[in-house]
Design a protein around this motif. Structure first.
Motif, short mmCIF file in Angstrom:
data_model
loop_
_atom_site.label_atom_id
_atom_site.label_comp_id
_atom_site.label_asym_id
_atom_site.label_seq_id
_atom_site.Cartn_x
_atom_site.Cartn_y
_atom_site.Cartn_z
N LEU A 122 35.66 51.83 47.25
CA LEU A 122 36.96 51.56 46.61
C LEU A 122 36.97 50.19 45.95
O LEU A 122 37.48 50.03 44.83
N VAL A 123 36.43 49.19 46.65
CA VAL A 123 36.42 47.83 46.08
C VAL A 123 35.64 47.82 44.77
O VAL A 123 36.07 47.22 43.78
N LYS A 124 34.50 48.49 44.73
CA LYS A 124 33.69 48.52 43.52
C LYS A 124 34.41 49.25 42.40
O LYS A 124 34.40 48.81 41.23
N ALA A 125 35.07 50.36 42.73
CA ALA A 125 35.76 51.15 41.71
C ALA A 125 36.93 50.37 41.10
O ALA A 125 37.13 50.39 39.88
N LEU A 126 37.71 49.68 41.94
CA LEU A 126 38.86 48.94 41.43
C LEU A 126 38.43 47.73 40.61
O LEU A 126 39.12 47.34 39.65
N LYS A 127 37.32 47.14 40.96
CA LYS A 127 36.85 45.98 40.20
C LYS A 127 36.52 46.38 38.77
O LYS A 127 36.69 45.59 37.83
N GLU A 128 36.07 47.62 38.59
CA GLU A 128 35.74 48.09 37.25
C GLU A 128 36.96 48.25 36.37
O GLU A 128 36.84 48.26 35.14
N ILE A 129 38.15 48.36 36.97
CA ILE A 129 39.38 48.48 36.16
C ILE A 129 40.18 47.19 36.20
O ILE A 129 41.38 47.19 35.88
N GLY A 130 39.56 46.09 36.62
CA GLY A 130 40.18 44.78 36.50
C GLY A 130 40.85 44.24 37.73
O GLY A 130 41.48 43.17 37.68
N VAL A 131 40.73 44.93 38.87
CA VAL A 131 41.34 44.44 40.11
C VAL A 131 40.22 44.18 41.11
O VAL A 131 39.70 45.11 41.74
N GLY A 132 39.85 42.91 41.20
CA GLY A 132 38.76 42.56 42.09
C GLY A 132 38.70 41.07 42.32
O GLY A 132 39.39 40.28 41.66
N GLU A 133 37.87 40.70 43.27
CA GLU A 133 37.72 39.30 43.61
C GLU A 133 37.30 38.48 42.38
O GLU A 133 36.43 38.91 41.61
N THR A 134 37.96 37.32 42.19
CA THR A 134 37.77 36.36 41.07
C THR A 134 38.41 36.85 39.77
O THR A 134 38.44 36.10 38.79
N LYS A 135 38.93 38.08 39.73
CA LYS A 135 39.61 38.55 38.52
C LYS A 135 40.99 37.90 38.42
O LYS A 135 41.61 37.53 39.42
#
Length: 779
Positions: A122-135
């Motif tokens: 889930l963390v990896k998937a959300l980071k791809e749409i702009g919601v992630g650590e350091t974003k």
């Protein structure tokens, strides 16, 4: 230039440009702002962003004139970065002051209550749409992430899911994002209603669908959980079902999916229009056939007078295209044009053949081989670059690479080479599998409890294609230390070389009454010479020294051996013999895969002869495996083996060369190596025999929920076999049979096979073992 940053308080300036800039942005027109020459630029309010980053977006430099047009451009550019929530521009005594308020950065993204999905995924998937650590935190992106999470849960049948998002500010203008998930209960398909079917029952049609109501295995397969993707596949499956049975105009008119208010039960309705059943009135070919009309017509599976079948129509097209592909026509196009007579319920087909241009192979590309060297794969190719395209050679190349046994999956495609009309590239993609195996085997019975063996083997050593094995066997019955090496391409012509050095010590199982020890030290070498695509002959020689130790409890066959070669009248003591076995073998392998074959045949015949040693004998082994797909999901696998040994020049066949039966690999359900006659002195110890007959039949199917791992399969089996003594006839009445079920899997540590068997004709004195497993063996 002076740079100044103030994180909290913004000073008051006498001349402000903010009003002019905002009005200009809103009104879309230039307002009169007193231009001034920029003496310096100062940035205030930044915490994480570098001042240089801000400068790079400004349309003005020190010494240039700043006006209202540049102020509008600057504000637009800074907002467009997404870094800032607020931007202001001010002038103080010729100094351009840029005041910004940064958007917070996301420090962490976490989840609570997630059971259906792994957090890391889930963390990896959300980071791809702009919601992630350091974003940079953006509420709109978080809202989209929440909706995407809900969509994923809905696709898994969790229609009652509730997601709340908590954003918590922390120090240094950062936030933590927490998704609190209440998954609720899984909504399951309660009923599938099929409307409009007249010629087939609901049960027949439901059996073609991947979706189903709850049953014995749906807890694992999740077939009772609705998904739109599965329903789309089921619609196509239902269409194919009707088309393959003559219903040329059958269609799925609509589908309805409803869910109960408590979001626990789903009701699915499929509306079908069956139409009429058609027969084939005629078939003909048209187009360019190069004088091979009779040959191509023989490839057609549709025949006049037969019931129409969409599957046979598709296969006929494919067979003609594939045949033209063997002549280099990679882009051959075959279309079947139907002529429907609805009054007579008949359909005639005209197959239009357009071979296109004859094509060359430009490049043979390999990908996915992270360990295996290119040359190891490339030497198996039978299609070559800069030669005519040949579909058979391309398929043979894929099969040969798959038979190496180094890869989980081997796929091949032939795209048209860009910029050309008569060339293709052949792209072979492999998925590496672990080839360094720690092999273990064992079984459980009430009498023997747990037995264990182990070995280490590295196939495809360092990606070279060579096999290196070190066996360290520490079972209760034997100890083995051996080193072996096989080079499948000892010469460039494909001649293989294998050698082995070993020392073995064998003792009887704990249940045996008699005691003995067999110690063997030896070495052997063999060469394999291929003489066709599927045939190889082997020649080899070895040297072996065998020592047998006996005592008063030893079986009579071992006592007899020591009497003859140990010169002991009682047979108690030690006998040592030397043997010089010569071997010759033939192997034919046309299987489509060495790991998970579904089609083809494997045969091997082997003869071992010792004319010069102390124990003069010969032994012959013939094995055959046969695979055929009964459907897309079921493969029939048959295996037969017959072994025969005999002494030469009046010498008795050596007891330590006996064949044994029972257990995985022969007749499951019987204790390993327990079949055959027993020692007449104690009526317990199995002695093996000089002849062996084994037969196995398996129906192999993918394991429900196995996913893309095609090696995970379950099977039903029927085994039969027996071991016979030298000089004794092979009697069918003495054969032992068993049946049962099992699971096989090419696991990361080696091939795994589990089985549960029921002996069908066990006799008094037979040793049974219903549950058995083994790792490191194939069928």
């Amino acid at each position: 230039m002076k740079l100044h940053s103030d994180r909290f308080a913004l000073p008051f300036f006498r001349h402000s440009l903010i009003g002019a800039a905002v009005l200009a942005l809103c009104a879309g027109q230039a307002l009169a702002v007193n231009p001034f020459v920029v003496k310096d630029i100062r940035v205030e309010g930044i915490q994480r962003t570098e001042a240089g980053t801000v400068f790079s977006y400004l349309p003005v430099r020190v010494g240039e004139t700043f006006d209202d047009e540049k102020s509008i451009t600057a504000i637009k550019a800074l907002y467009a970065t997404g870094f800032f929530k607020d931007v202001r521009l001010e002038e103080e005594n010729g100094v351009l002051v840029v005041l910004v308020e940064e958007r917070p950065a996301i420090s962490t993204v976490d989840f609570t209550g997630t059971k259906e999905f792994e957090k890391d995924v889930l963390v990896k998937a959300l980071k791809e749409i702009g919601v992630g650590e350091t974003k940079i935190f953006d509420k709109a992106s978080v809202d989209r992430a929440e909706q995407e999470l809900k969509r994923q849960y809905l696709s898994h049948g969790l229609y009652g899911v509730k997601i709340t998002t908590t954003v918590t500010p922390i120090e240094r203008n950062r936030v933590t994002v927490m998704f609190n998930v209440d998954e609720g209960e899984i909504a399951r398909i309660k009923h599938i209603n099929i409307v409009g079917n007249k010629h087939f029952s609901d049960k027949e049609l439901r059996e073609t669908m991947a979706l189903s109501t709850s049953g014995w295995f749906t807890w694992y397969s999740k077939a009772d959980q609705y998904s739109k993707t599965k329903l789309t596949g089921d619609i196509e499956a239902l269409k194919s079902f009707y088309l393959n049975r003559g219903y040329l105009e059958a269609s799925i008119e609509s589908t309805q999916v409803s869910i109960t208010p408590d979001k626990k039960d789903i009701y699915l309705t499929v509306n079908i229009t069956e139409g009429e059943k058609y027969t084939v009135s005629g078939v003909k070919l048209e187009g360019e056939m190069f004088g091979r009309e009779d040959e191509l017509k023989s490839l057609l599976l549709l025949r006049a007078g037969s019931t129409y079948s969409g599957e046979l129509l598709t296969e006929s097209n494919k067979r003609i295209s594939d045949r033209l592909g063997t002549f280099g026509y990679a882009f051959a196009n075959v279309n079947a044009n139907p002529e429907i007579d609805r009054e007579k319920r008949q359909v005639a087909f005209t197959f239009f053949i357009d071979p296109g241009k004859r094509a060359y192979v430009r490049h043979m590309n390999i990908s996915g081989n992270t360990t295996t060297r290119d040359e190891v794969i490339r030497r198996e190719f039978r299609q070559f670059e800069s030669s005519w395209y040949d579909g058979n050679k391309i398929k043979a190349s894929r099969d040969r690479v798959d038979r190496l046994g180094y890869f989980k999956d081997v796929t091949i495609d032939t795209p048209e080479a860009q910029g050309t009309s008569d060339q293709v590239d052949v792209n072979l993609t492999v998925t590496e599998k672990p080839t360094g195996n720690f092999l273990i085997g064992g079984a459980f019975s009430q009498s023997e409890k747990f037995t264990f063996t182990a070995a280490i083997q590295q196939a495809n050593f360092a990606g070279s294609g060579n096999t290196v094995g070190i066996e360290l066997n520490t079972s209760r019955y034997s100890r083995t230390v051996s080193f072996s090496q096989t080079n499948p391409y000892f010469t460039d012509d494909g001649i293989s070389r294998s050698f082995e050095v070993y020392t073995r010590t064998t003792r009887p199982p704990a249940l045996n009454i008699g005691s003995f020890t067999v110690k063997q030290n030896g070495t052997r070498m063999s060469f394999g010479v291929p003489f066709s695509e599927t045939d190889t002959v082997f020649f080899g020689a070895g040297l072996e020294r065998t020592m047998i130790e006996t005592d008063a409890t030893s079986p009579s066959r071992y006592l007899d051996y020591v009497r003859k070669f140990g010169h002991s009248p009682t047979g108690i003591g030690t006998a040592t013999t030397n043997s010089l076995p010569l071997t010759a073998a033939w192997q034919r392998d046309s299987r489509d895969s060495a790991i998970t074959p579904t089609f083809g045949r494997y045969q091997r015949a082997n003869v071992e002869l010792d004319l010069f040693g102390d124990s003069k004998y010969y032994r012959a082994v013939y094995e055959q495996q046969w695979y055929r797909p009964l459907s897309k999901m079921v493969t029939l696998a048959l295996k037969g083996e017959i072994d025969y040994g005999h002494g030469i020049r009046g010498t008795r066949y050596p007891v330590f060369k006996n064949f044994y039966g029972g257990g995985i690999g022969s007749v499951r359900g019987y204790l390993s190596s327990s079949l055959g006659i027993v020692d007449p002195t104690n009526f317990v110890d199995a002695l093996g025999g000089a002849k062996r007959l084994i037969g196995n039949a398996e129906l192999q199917m993918p394991f429900p929920g196995g996913g893309p791992d095609r090696s995970l399969r379950w099977f039903g089996f029927l085994d039969g076999g027996q071991v016979y003594q030298e000089g004794s006839p092979i009697r069918a009445s003495e054969l032992r049979f068993s049946t049962g079920v099992g699971v096989s899997w090419i696991s990361p540590v080696g091939p795994l096979k589990l089985s549960y068997a029921k002996p069908l004709n066990a006799k008094p004195g037979d040793r049974l073992e219903r549950f058995q497993f083994q790792m490191g063996t194939g069928f």
